[in-house]
Scaffold this active site. Structure first.
Site, PDB file in Angstrom:
ATOM      1  N   SER A 180     -14.617   7.926  -5.405  1.00 42.12           N
ATOM      2  CA  SER A 180     -14.240   6.667  -4.777  1.00 42.12           C
ATOM      3  C   SER A 180     -15.138   6.413  -3.576  1.00 42.12           C
ATOM      4  O   SER A 180     -15.111   7.150  -2.586  1.00 42.12           O
ATOM      5  CB  SER A 180     -12.778   6.709  -4.325  1.00 42.12           C
ATOM      6  OG  SER A 180     -12.515   5.559  -3.548  1.00 42.12           O
TER       7      SER A 180
ATOM      8  N   MET B  35      -1.572   5.040 -10.195  1.00 46.32           N
ATOM      9  CA  MET B  35      -1.745   5.432  -8.795  1.00 46.32           C
ATOM     10  C   MET B  35      -0.883   6.660  -8.520  1.00 46.32           C
ATOM     11  O   MET B  35       0.320   6.671  -8.821  1.00 46.32           O
ATOM     12  CB  MET B  35      -1.315   4.295  -7.859  1.00 46.32           C
ATOM     13  CG  MET B  35      -2.187   3.046  -7.905  1.00 46.32           C
ATOM     14  SD  MET B  35      -3.940   3.337  -7.627  1.00 46.32           S
ATOM     15  CE  MET B  35      -3.950   4.037  -5.962  1.00 46.32           C
TER      16      MET B  35
ATOM     17  N   MET C 103     -10.033  -4.311  -1.538  1.00 44.75           N
ATOM     18  CA  MET C 103      -8.731  -4.600  -0.917  1.00 44.75           C
ATOM     19  C   MET C 103      -8.816  -5.886  -0.105  1.00 44.75           C
ATOM     20  O   MET C 103      -9.832  -6.127   0.551  1.00 44.75           O
ATOM     21  CB  MET C 103      -8.337  -3.465   0.019  1.00 44.75           C
ATOM     22  CG  MET C 103      -8.352  -2.091  -0.622  1.00 44.75           C
ATOM     23  SD  MET C 103      -7.917  -0.859   0.599  1.00 44.75           S
ATOM     24  CE  MET C 103      -8.195   0.644  -0.349  1.00 44.75           C
TER      25      MET C 103
ATOM     26  N   ASP D 227      -5.492   8.021  -9.683  1.00 39.64           N
ATOM     27  CA  ASP D 227      -6.152   7.677  -8.424  1.00 39.64           C
ATOM     28  C   ASP D 227      -5.259   7.999  -7.232  1.00 39.64           C
ATOM     29  O   ASP D 227      -4.181   7.431  -7.087  1.00 39.64           O
ATOM     30  CB  ASP D 227      -6.467   6.169  -8.464  1.00 39.64           C
ATOM     31  CG  ASP D 227      -7.256   5.681  -7.270  1.00 39.64           C
ATOM     32  OD1 ASP D 227      -7.629   6.484  -6.410  1.00 39.64           O
ATOM     33  OD2 ASP D 227      -7.495   4.451  -7.212  1.00 39.64           O
TER      34      ASP D 227
ATOM     35  N   ASP E 166     -13.112   0.433  -4.660  1.00 41.91           N
ATOM     36  CA  ASP E 166     -11.806  -0.093  -4.246  1.00 41.91           C
ATOM     37  C   ASP E 166     -11.973  -1.381  -3.465  1.00 41.91           C
ATOM     38  O   ASP E 166     -12.516  -1.369  -2.355  1.00 41.91           O
ATOM     39  CB  ASP E 166     -11.101   0.935  -3.356  1.00 41.91           C
ATOM     40  CG  ASP E 166     -10.666   2.148  -4.149  1.00 41.91           C
ATOM     41  OD1 ASP E 166      -9.902   1.978  -5.111  1.00 41.91           O
ATOM     42  OD2 ASP E 166     -11.098   3.267  -3.805  1.00 41.91           O
TER      43      ASP E 166
ATOM     44  N   MET F 171      -7.362  -4.429  -5.574  1.00 44.60           N
ATOM     45  CA  MET F 171      -6.050  -4.399  -4.894  1.00 44.60           C
ATOM     46  C   MET F 171      -5.937  -5.715  -4.143  1.00 44.60           C
ATOM     47  O   MET F 171      -5.999  -5.766  -2.902  1.00 44.60           O
ATOM     48  CB  MET F 171      -5.990  -3.190  -3.950  1.00 44.60           C
ATOM     49  CG  MET F 171      -5.804  -1.890  -4.707  1.00 44.60           C
ATOM     50  SD  MET F 171      -6.222  -0.455  -3.704  1.00 44.60           S
ATOM     51  CE  MET F 171      -7.957  -0.344  -4.113  1.00 44.60           C
TER      52      MET F 171
ATOM     53  N   HIS G 164     -11.676  -1.454  -8.853  1.00 46.34           N
ATOM     54  CA  HIS G 164     -10.213  -1.401  -8.738  1.00 46.34           C
ATOM     55  C   HIS G 164      -9.791  -2.489  -7.756  1.00 46.34           C
ATOM     56  O   HIS G 164     -10.002  -2.349  -6.555  1.00 46.34           O
ATOM     57  CB  HIS G 164      -9.820   0.006  -8.257  1.00 46.34           C
ATOM     58  CG  HIS G 164      -8.378   0.172  -7.901  1.00 46.34           C
ATOM     59  ND1 HIS G 164      -7.904   1.287  -7.236  1.00 46.34           N
ATOM     60  CD2 HIS G 164      -7.288  -0.608  -8.124  1.00 46.34           C
ATOM     61  CE1 HIS G 164      -6.597   1.184  -7.062  1.00 46.34           C
ATOM     62  NE2 HIS G 164      -6.199   0.034  -7.575  1.00 46.34           N
TER      63      HIS G 164
ATOM     64  N   HIS H 232     -16.194   4.547  -8.639  1.00 42.32           N
ATOM     65  CA  HIS H 232     -14.908   3.874  -8.421  1.00 42.32           C
ATOM     66  C   HIS H 232     -15.002   3.059  -7.137  1.00 42.32           C
ATOM     67  O   HIS H 232     -15.252   3.599  -6.049  1.00 42.32           O
ATOM     68  CB  HIS H 232     -13.783   4.905  -8.332  1.00 42.32           C
ATOM     69  CG  HIS H 232     -12.420   4.291  -8.226  1.00 42.32           C
ATOM     70  ND1 HIS H 232     -11.730   3.808  -9.331  1.00 42.32           N
ATOM     71  CD2 HIS H 232     -11.625   4.048  -7.159  1.00 42.32           C
ATOM     72  CE1 HIS H 232     -10.570   3.318  -8.932  1.00 42.32           C
ATOM     73  NE2 HIS H 232     -10.478   3.444  -7.622  1.00 42.32           N
TER      74      HIS H 232
HETATM   75  C1  DX5 Z   1      -6.421   4.039  -2.646  1.00 41.46           C
HETATM   76  C2  DX5 Z   1      -7.649   3.935  -3.505  1.00 41.46           C
HETATM   77  C3  DX5 Z   1      -8.247   5.219  -3.890  1.00 41.46           C
HETATM   78  C4  DX5 Z   1      -8.719   6.087  -2.767  1.00 41.46           C
HETATM   79  C5  DX5 Z   1      -8.645   7.510  -3.227  1.00 41.46           C
HETATM   80  O1  DX5 Z   1      -5.876   2.781  -2.516  1.00 41.46           O
HETATM   81  O2  DX5 Z   1      -7.330   3.243  -4.704  1.00 41.46           O
HETATM   82  O3  DX5 Z   1      -9.283   5.034  -4.857  1.00 41.46           O
HETATM   83  O4  DX5 Z   1     -10.016   5.790  -2.332  1.00 41.46           O
HETATM   84  O5  DX5 Z   1      -8.954   8.328  -2.161  1.00 41.46           O
HETATM   85  P1  DX5 Z   1      -8.529   9.848  -2.108  1.00 41.46           P
HETATM   86  O6  DX5 Z   1      -9.161  10.531  -3.271  1.00 41.46           O
HETATM   87  O7  DX5 Z   1      -9.054  10.298  -0.787  1.00 41.46           O
HETATM   88  O8  DX5 Z   1      -7.016   9.899  -2.186  1.00 41.46           O
HETATM   89 ZN    ZN Z   2      -8.837   3.167  -6.330  1.00 37.58          ZN
END
Ligand code: DX5
Ligand code: ZN
Length: 216
Positions: free
Chosen positions: A7, A136, A35, A175, A33, A66, A64, A31
């Site tokens: 990530s 998740m 947000m 994840d 993220d 969010m 991903h 990956h």
């Molecule tokens: C959280 C993200 C994850 C996050 C995972 O909202 O979707 O992808 O970056 O990070 P770790 O592996 O540190 O839990």
């Molecule tokens: Zn993620």
């Protein structure tokens, strides 16, 4: 086959190219993220970062989302180079089927994400249609959280339902809080794509952490 998806949220943004090359060399999937500060109480990064990574990436980009209204942005993320796009069931509810179709019509693999407090049965109606499922194992929004142990049972339930539908080929991605200590349990429950932020980018030896999670 187990695939490791570091990530980028946990990467070194001052030296992003170094971490992109690490993923190219040692891992399987990027990956990313995204947000929006509304669906989750945090803001990460968007198109410019995804486009920059795409220029150097030799592995598929997994975005991903969010965000609220994922349907407004999937086309731009597809243009930015995403090979996989997932969005949250909780953000889409009964529009989930239409958004999965929209992503697939762009030639991109479509995934449905579910947060830890949402019953997994809610996504069962969409399992005949998904290209992958993202479960998740922490609440979406922040890296570095602790793995929620109940996630194991949730992975098993979704795996069993996919298998019952004859969809053994559909991968489950997990994840949040994944590292060498719990990767084997997550894989045994039926996952095959492991997202890992902190356990890769904060490791003393990231390639060794990736190899340990892959089980080799
Ligand atoms: C959280 C993200 C994850 C996050 C995972 O909202 O979707 O992808 O970056 O990070 P770790 O592996 O540190 O839990
Ligand atoms: Zn993620």
């Amino acid at each position: 086959m187990v695939q490791i998806a570091p990530s980028i949220l946990a990467a070194d943004f001052l030296h992003l190219e170094k971490d992109v090359l690490l993923v190219n060399r040692h891992a399987d999937i990027f990956h990313l993220d995204v947000m929006d500060g509304t669906f989750v109480p945090n803001i990460s990064f968007g198109f410019p970062v995804v486009e920059a990574i795409e220029k150097k990436a030799e592995k598929p980009l997994d975005v991903h989302l969010m965000i609220v209204h994922p349907e407004k942005y999937v086309e731009r993320f597809a243009k930015a180079g995403a090979a996989m796009i997932s969005f949250h069931y909780e953000a889409a509810l009964e529009a989930s089927g239409t958004i999965l179709e929209q992503i697939q019509s762009l030639g991109v693999k479509a995934g449905l994400v579910i947060n830890p407090d949402c019953p997994v049965e809610k996504i069962f109606p969409y399992l005949p249609q998904v290209d992958f499922v993202l479960i998740m194992s922490v609440f979406a929004g922040f890296g570095g959280q602790k793995f929620i142990p109940e996630s194991i049972g949730r992975i098993r339930s979704v795996r069993a339902e996919l298998d019952r539908l004859g969809r053994q080929d559909v991968p489950i991605e997990v994840d949040g809080g994944i590292g060498p200590d719990n990767a084997a349990a997550v894989v045994a429950a039926g996952a095959s794509i492991l997202v890992a932020g902190s356990s890769v980018f904060r490791a003393q030896d990231p390639p060794a952490a990736i190899a340990a999670m892959r089980g080799c």
